[in-house]
Design a protein around this motif. Structure first.
Motif, mmCIF file in Angstrom:
data_model
loop_
_atom_site.group_PDB
_atom_site.id
_atom_site.type_symbol
_atom_site.label_atom_id
_atom_site.label_comp_id
_atom_site.label_asym_id
_atom_site.label_seq_id
_atom_site.Cartn_x
_atom_site.Cartn_y
_atom_site.Cartn_z
ATOM 1 N N GLN A 145 -59.128 -36.614 11.421
ATOM 2 C CA GLN A 145 -59.300 -36.181 10.032
ATOM 3 C C GLN A 145 -59.738 -34.717 9.997
ATOM 4 N N PRO A 146 -58.907 -33.798 10.444
ATOM 5 C CA PRO A 146 -59.324 -32.388 10.490
ATOM 6 C C PRO A 146 -59.656 -31.821 9.115
ATOM 7 N N GLU A 147 -59.069 -32.390 8.076
ATOM 8 C CA GLU A 147 -59.355 -31.899 6.726
ATOM 9 C C GLU A 147 -60.779 -32.212 6.272
ATOM 10 N N LYS A 148 -61.477 -33.074 7.040
ATOM 11 C CA LYS A 148 -62.855 -33.446 6.696
ATOM 12 C C LYS A 148 -63.889 -32.630 7.469
ATOM 13 N N ILE A 149 -63.419 -31.712 8.303
ATOM 14 C CA ILE A 149 -64.343 -30.953 9.171
ATOM 15 C C ILE A 149 -64.773 -29.659 8.492
#
Length: 556
Positions: free
Chosen positions: A233-237
């Motif tokens: 979930q790179p968009e949550k980092i």
């Protein structure tokens, strides 16, 4: 006159030349030796004589004294031919041991000229007819000189490795300078990070917030790249990169010109945190005001050191302990995370010498059971060298304060990849405990004053007069005290240590670990890094980047 033998060899007749008159006839006694006996005798002698010859040759070659007479040779061959053991060899060995013991207790003569090689020693023995004692003296002197040379070479190697580990590689220094120049000349390099519409996400606890504190731009890029590429979930980092004032412009330029989409990156300098003042951070005051601290880390590390009374391993430990990085505020910054990020509840703190290889989002789901710090314990594991650390490995238990407050058998834990519950942290006195073990204090009475010296890993309280240290090896020891009772152990596979000093690191274990940590001197961006472990780090370096190429940071 003629002589005639009978065919049976039993008579001899002497007659005149004409053969008519027998002058004398002699009868010989009957023979007692048969032809068969004579034949067998010759066969036996033919069989034995080669062995007698070989034995004679061996004895002659083995002997120290030459046998020039049959009597001497008989005395030496006799016992062997009769089956008795010859103890001359044993006597020789005993005499040699006696000479060695005698030479070992004697002083070597002054001005003894030693040959450079063993061949030269043998040649001198032949030419000068050395006796056994002289040979033993020469051999002992040569061995002691060799041991001294090897020892000096080992200390020189350790010093060179220390300088290599402490220095900034030319390519990385070039990268920082070029990016800093870019910051001043390129508006895109100065753009706001993150963009204004994303600013609210910096304090949104539904995101996964990660913090890295470093002045190494290339290392920071690897940490961020590896974490984002490994995430499900790179968009949550959301990454919070903290650096010092001199590196801020270059660090900002890098992440402004190389966005890690869809993750969010914030870059802040320590000078931009209003809370970081000398009053709130005693480390700053200690480093700025005490000249002894700076000279301890930046001075001559060999002057005054008695190398003859220490071992290379202890010397290496002391050198590593005097790395200038340990007086950097960036090294102590993690203890102030709750104050620096007052709106965040849970964060993962990463050192700049780690590589993330697996999705870290499950860390936020771990129930820390009211504890503050989720960390991997380092007192148990397959690698007995790396994973065998207890409090006795970090603290000096001969010091009364340490002996009174700590248990030497208590299990240690690792910095480098930690999940911190900041909400629980703010309810504790961890920071105050950390400060109380760091700040200057006085024992009272006639006892000497103890001043803060950031020793070994950065924060040891040391008596400058008696050179008494309470702990060693970085900011971890005071943290072990401050977090005592506030640590929740997590699975070892989350964090694998030792890649910066354990050459025999298990490669299969490296591949399976969520985070690998190059703690130690052999960082992957240095030439002294381990070649077989470096590819795990370099795979996340963007070698196509113009700045990386122009600074000749080449893939190895």
């Amino acid at each position: 006159m003629q002589l005639h033998f009978s065919p049976s060899m039993r008579s001899i007749t002497i007659s005149s030349s004409n053969g008519f008159i027998d002058l004398m006839k002699i009868k010989v006694a009957a023979r007692h030796i048969s032809y068969r006996t004579l034949f067998h005798t010759i066969l036996i002698l033919a069989f034995l004589l080669p062995f007698v010859f070989i034995l004679t040759a061996v004895v002659t070659l083995e002997g120290v004294n030459k046998c020039s007479s049959l009597d001497c040779l008989g005395r030496r061959l006799g016992p062997r031919l009769l089956g008795r053991a010859d103890d001359s060899g044993q006597r020789l060995v005993k005499d040699f041991y006696k000479i060695l013991n005698q030479v070992n207790t004697e002083e070597l003569p002054d001005g003894l000229k030693l040959p450079d090689t063993f061949n030269q020693l043998v040649s001198e023995m032949k030419n000068k007819q050395y006796d056994a004692k002289t040979f033993a003296l020469m051999l002992r002197a040569m061995m002691e000189k060799l041991e001294r040379d090897i020892r000096e070479s080992k200390f020189a190697e350790l010093m060179n490795k220390h300088f290599a580990a402490s220095a900034i590689p030319k390519g990385i220094h070039c990268l920082s300078l070029r990016l800093t120049d870019e910051y001043s000349s390129n508006a895109h390099a100065r753009k706001q990070l993150p963009s204004p519409e994303l600013l609210p996400l910096l304090s949104d606890n539904s995101y996964h917030h990660m913090i890295v504190s470093t002045d190494n731009i290339l290392a920071a890029s690897v940490v961020v790249n590896s974490a984002v590429q490994s995430s499900l979930q790179p968009e949550k980092i959301v990454f919070h990169v903290i650096t010092d004032k001199k590196t801020y412009a270059g660090m900002h330029s890098w992440f402004a010109l190389n966005p890690i989409s869809p993750a969010i990156v914030e870059v802040k300098g320590v000078h931009q945190f209003d809370w970081l003042t000398r009053e709130n951070v005693p480390v700053l005051e200690a480093v700025e005001s005490h000249n002894g601290i700076r000279s301890y880390y930046h001075g001559n590390h060999v002057a005054g050191a008695n190398l003859s009374e220490t071992t290379p391993r202890r010397f290496a430990s002391k050198l590593q302990a005097r790395s200038p990085k340990y007086i950097s505020l960036l090294n102590h910054l993690r203890i102030y995370i709750p104050e620096l990020f007052p709106n965040l509840n849970k964060v993962v703190f990463l050192d700049d010498d780690v590589v993330v290889q697996r999705d870290l989002s499950p860390l936020w789901e771990i129930d820390l059971e009211g504890k503050v710090n989720g960390a991997v314990e380092t007192c148990r594991g397959e690698d007995e060298w790396v994973m065998s650390k207890r409090f006795r490995n970090y603290f000096n238990f001969s010091h009364p304060l340490i002996a009174k407050n700590l248990n030497p058998d208590e299990c240690a834990w690792a910095y480098g990849m930690n999940i911190f519950d900041l909400s629980a942290w703010r309810k504790t006195n961890i920071r105050e405990t950390y400060h109380s073990w760091l700040k200057e204090y006085h024992l009272g009475g006639s006892q000497p004053s103890y001043v803060l010296v950031l020793d070994e890993t950065g924060s040891s309280i040391q008596n400058l007069k008696s050179n008494l240290t309470m702990w060693k090896l970085g900011t971890l020891p005071p943290a072990l005290i401050a977090f005592k009772g506030h640590v929740h152990p997590i699975e070892p596979s989350w964090h694998m240590l030792g890649l910066g000093y354990q050459n025999k690191t298990n490669i299969d274990g490296v591949k399976k670990a969520a985070v690998i940590h190059y703690n130690g001197q052999s960082k992957p961006w240095l030439q002294i890094g381990f070649e077989h472990l470096r590819p795990f780090w370099t795979k996340y370096v963007n070698y196509s980047n113009d700045f990386v190429r122009n600074c000749h940071i080449l893939e190895s």
